[in-house]
Scaffold this active site. Structure first.
Site, PDB file in Angstrom:
ATOM      1  N   GLY A 185      48.555  49.187   8.818  1.00 40.07           N
ATOM      2  CA  GLY A 185      47.655  48.711   9.865  1.00 40.07           C
ATOM      3  C   GLY A 185      48.490  48.079  10.963  1.00 40.07           C
ATOM      4  O   GLY A 185      49.657  47.730  10.746  1.00 40.07           O
ATOM      5  N   GLY A 202      48.006  50.353   5.159  1.00 47.88           N
ATOM      6  CA  GLY A 202      46.843  51.030   5.735  1.00 47.88           C
ATOM      7  C   GLY A 202      46.874  52.548   5.637  1.00 47.88           C
ATOM      8  O   GLY A 202      45.837  53.202   5.666  1.00 47.88           O
ATOM      9  N   ASP A 237      46.030  45.324   0.386  1.00 49.58           N
ATOM     10  CA  ASP A 237      44.607  45.464   0.713  1.00 49.58           C
ATOM     11  C   ASP A 237      44.209  46.943   0.804  1.00 49.58           C
ATOM     12  O   ASP A 237      44.748  47.764   0.061  1.00 49.58           O
ATOM     13  CB  ASP A 237      44.281  44.666   1.989  1.00 49.58           C
ATOM     14  CG  ASP A 237      44.965  45.230   3.229  1.00 49.58           C
ATOM     15  OD1 ASP A 237      45.943  46.011   3.100  1.00 49.58           O
ATOM     16  OD2 ASP A 237      44.533  44.891   4.351  1.00 49.58           O
ATOM     17  N   GLU A 297      52.878  44.444   1.469  1.00 48.20           N
ATOM     18  CA  GLU A 297      52.240  43.304   2.147  1.00 48.20           C
ATOM     19  C   GLU A 297      52.698  41.927   1.678  1.00 48.20           C
ATOM     20  O   GLU A 297      52.609  40.965   2.445  1.00 48.20           O
ATOM     21  CB  GLU A 297      50.718  43.401   2.026  1.00 48.20           C
ATOM     22  CG  GLU A 297      50.093  44.558   2.798  1.00 48.20           C
ATOM     23  CD  GLU A 297      49.981  45.841   1.987  1.00 48.20           C
ATOM     24  OE1 GLU A 297      50.587  45.929   0.895  1.00 48.20           O
ATOM     25  OE2 GLU A 297      49.282  46.758   2.454  1.00 48.20           O
TER      26      GLU A 297
HETATM   27  C1  QUE Z   1      54.216  45.197   5.410  1.00 48.11           C
HETATM   28  C2  QUE Z   1      53.196  45.815   6.091  1.00 48.11           C
HETATM   29  C3  QUE Z   1      53.454  46.605   7.223  1.00 48.11           C
HETATM   30  C4  QUE Z   1      54.786  46.746   7.635  1.00 48.11           C
HETATM   31  C5  QUE Z   1      55.815  46.134   6.938  1.00 48.11           C
HETATM   32  C6  QUE Z   1      55.519  45.359   5.844  1.00 48.11           C
HETATM   33  C7  QUE Z   1      52.422  47.263   7.991  1.00 48.11           C
HETATM   34  C8  QUE Z   1      52.810  48.004   9.150  1.00 48.11           C
HETATM   35  C9  QUE Z   1      54.174  48.105   9.492  1.00 48.11           C
HETATM   36  C10 QUE Z   1      54.676  48.811  10.644  1.00 48.11           C
HETATM   37  C11 QUE Z   1      55.911  49.462  10.582  1.00 48.11           C
HETATM   38  C12 QUE Z   1      56.433  50.104  11.679  1.00 48.11           C
HETATM   39  C13 QUE Z   1      55.759  50.137  12.876  1.00 48.11           C
HETATM   40  C14 QUE Z   1      54.532  49.483  12.946  1.00 48.11           C
HETATM   41  C15 QUE Z   1      53.999  48.828  11.847  1.00 48.11           C
HETATM   42  O1  QUE Z   1      55.113  47.503   8.736  1.00 48.11           O
HETATM   43  O2  QUE Z   1      51.219  47.158   7.640  1.00 48.11           O
HETATM   44  O3  QUE Z   1      53.867  49.500  14.120  1.00 48.11           O
HETATM   45  O4  QUE Z   1      56.268  50.775  13.965  1.00 48.11           O
HETATM   46  O5  QUE Z   1      51.868  48.594   9.898  1.00 48.11           O
HETATM   47  O6  QUE Z   1      56.516  44.737   5.163  1.00 48.11           O
HETATM   48  O7  QUE Z   1      51.914  45.659   5.677  1.00 48.11           O
END
Ligand code: QUE
Length: 351
Positions: free
Chosen positions: A64, A118, A149, A141
């Site tokens: 997410g 997500g 979640d 998470e």
């Molecule tokens: C835990 C998470 C997420 C995470 C890293 C975590 C997560 C998520 C992202 C993420 C990674 C790269 C991206 C971005 C988001 O990393 O939910 O926009 O370019 O979206 O340790 O829950």
């Protein structure tokens, strides 16, 4: 909305998650585009199945858009009706997961590359989860002050033995072979055959049996063996160490195990948010006996309490903003997280 491409191609509703620079991380705009498209496809008889994929070649969906949630919490950003952004985001994301869970037609995810958080919410609840050898699957998470979640409280306890407890607490990555063994994946198809599979689904004779069986048959025609699962090879150790009802017990069991794997796992847990670890273990134990729809409501409560805690902002800072990977959790030890603190995260939120 170009962040999610929605096309009807003959018998298929085709979703392409299209934020490749953010590894297709799911934001509120994408959620709001997807939800009505699924309703529309569910209602149209000529649409036999939905196919979901990620653009850009690296990820299905990295999670997410938790970075947007963190800045909205910091600035108290609200939606036009006055609803706090973080409440709208999780309410609508989980409602989308629930729509997918109960979707009346085949919902086929082509999970090629990174799929975390997500991304599992968009895929696990569908009827068919196709993975390739490029899969990197994780629920990370607890490393950002949250908890697994998008239904993790329901699907992780249903993985074999304590493997879901292990994955949900440590955030460790699983491979395609692991994903098949876990039951996350319903088939493994080589990356180079994925486009052909999509075309075959589009060209299938959908009048031969139920749509579910047609999708299964087409996918089975492309499926290959995924190789050996490293997670499966660890299953006995994981089950020995992760059976406890308290995080402290799990750490003690890992210490008693004494193997290099157990020590590395203990070190990993030592880097995760202490409050998240305790909240997550309680969530996963509760989820053993809770139907998905009930767990979804529990997770909504958790989402509101956890995103309001300073650990969430700190986790986003350390992992996604500054990327120093050195979060300073508060409280910083498990001993300082009381049962009452954990209880508070499960309390109802006023709507
Ligand atoms: C835990 C998470 C997420 C995470 C890293 C975590 C997560 C998520 C992202 C993420 C990674 C790269 C991206 C971005 C988001 O990393 O939910 O926009 O370019 O979206 O340790 O829950």
């Amino acid at each position: 909305m170009t962040d999610v491409l929605l096309e009807t191609r003959g018998p298929l509703g085709l979703v392409t998650l299209n934020r490749p620079k953010a590894l297709n991380a799911l934001d509120l705009g994408m959620i709001r585009a997807l939800a009505p498209a699924l309703e529309d496809w569910a209602a149209r008889p000529e649409v036999r199945a939905v196919v979901v994929r990620g653009a850009g070649g690296r990820a299905f969906c990295a999670g997410g858009d938790v970075r947007a949630v963190a800045s909205a919490v910091a600035q108290d950003t609200r939606e036009p009706g006055g609803e706090p952004f973080a409440r709208a985001f999780f309410r609508e994301e989980y409602a989308l997961n629930q729509r997918i869970h109960h979707f009346p037609k085949p919902y086929v995810s082509l999970v090629d590359g990174i799929c975390m958080g997500g991304g599992l919410g968009l895929s696990r609840h569908g009827s068919h989860r196709v993975v390739t050898e490029r899969l990197v699957l994780a629920m990370p998470e607890t490393g950002i002050g949250l908890f697994p979640d998008v239904g993790g409280g329901w699907f992780l306890p249903r993985f074999p033995g304590e493997s879901g407890t292990y994955l949900g607490l440590t955030g460790e990555r699983a491979s395609a072979a692991d994903a098949v063994w876990l039951g996350y994946a319903t088939a493994h198809v080589p990356h180079e055959r994925l486009d052909a599979l999509g075309e075959a689904l589009g060209a299938a004779d959908w009048s031969q049996g139920t749509a579910h069986d047609v999708a299964t048959r087409v996918i089975d025609g492309f499926a290959t063996a995924p190789g050996a699962s490293a997670l499966r090879a660890r299953a006995a150790e994981i089950d020995r160490c992760f059976a406890g009802g308290r995080v402290e017990e799990i750490l003690a069991a890992l210490e008693a195990e004494g193997t290099p794997w157990a020590e590395a796992t203990r070190a990993t847990l030592g880097r995760m948010c202490p409050t998240s670890l305790k909240v997550t273990l309680r969530q996963l134990r509760l989820g053993r006996a809770l139907p998905y729809d009930a767990m979804k409501d529990v997770e909504f409560r958790l989402s509101q309490h956890c995103t309001a805690r300073p650990d969430f902002r700190e986790g986003i800072r350390a992992v996604l903003v500054d990327k120093d990977q050195k979060p300073r959790w508060s409280p910083s030890t498990l001993a300082e997280v009381s049962d009452a603190d954990v209880d508070a995260c499960f309390a109802p939120v006023s709507l």
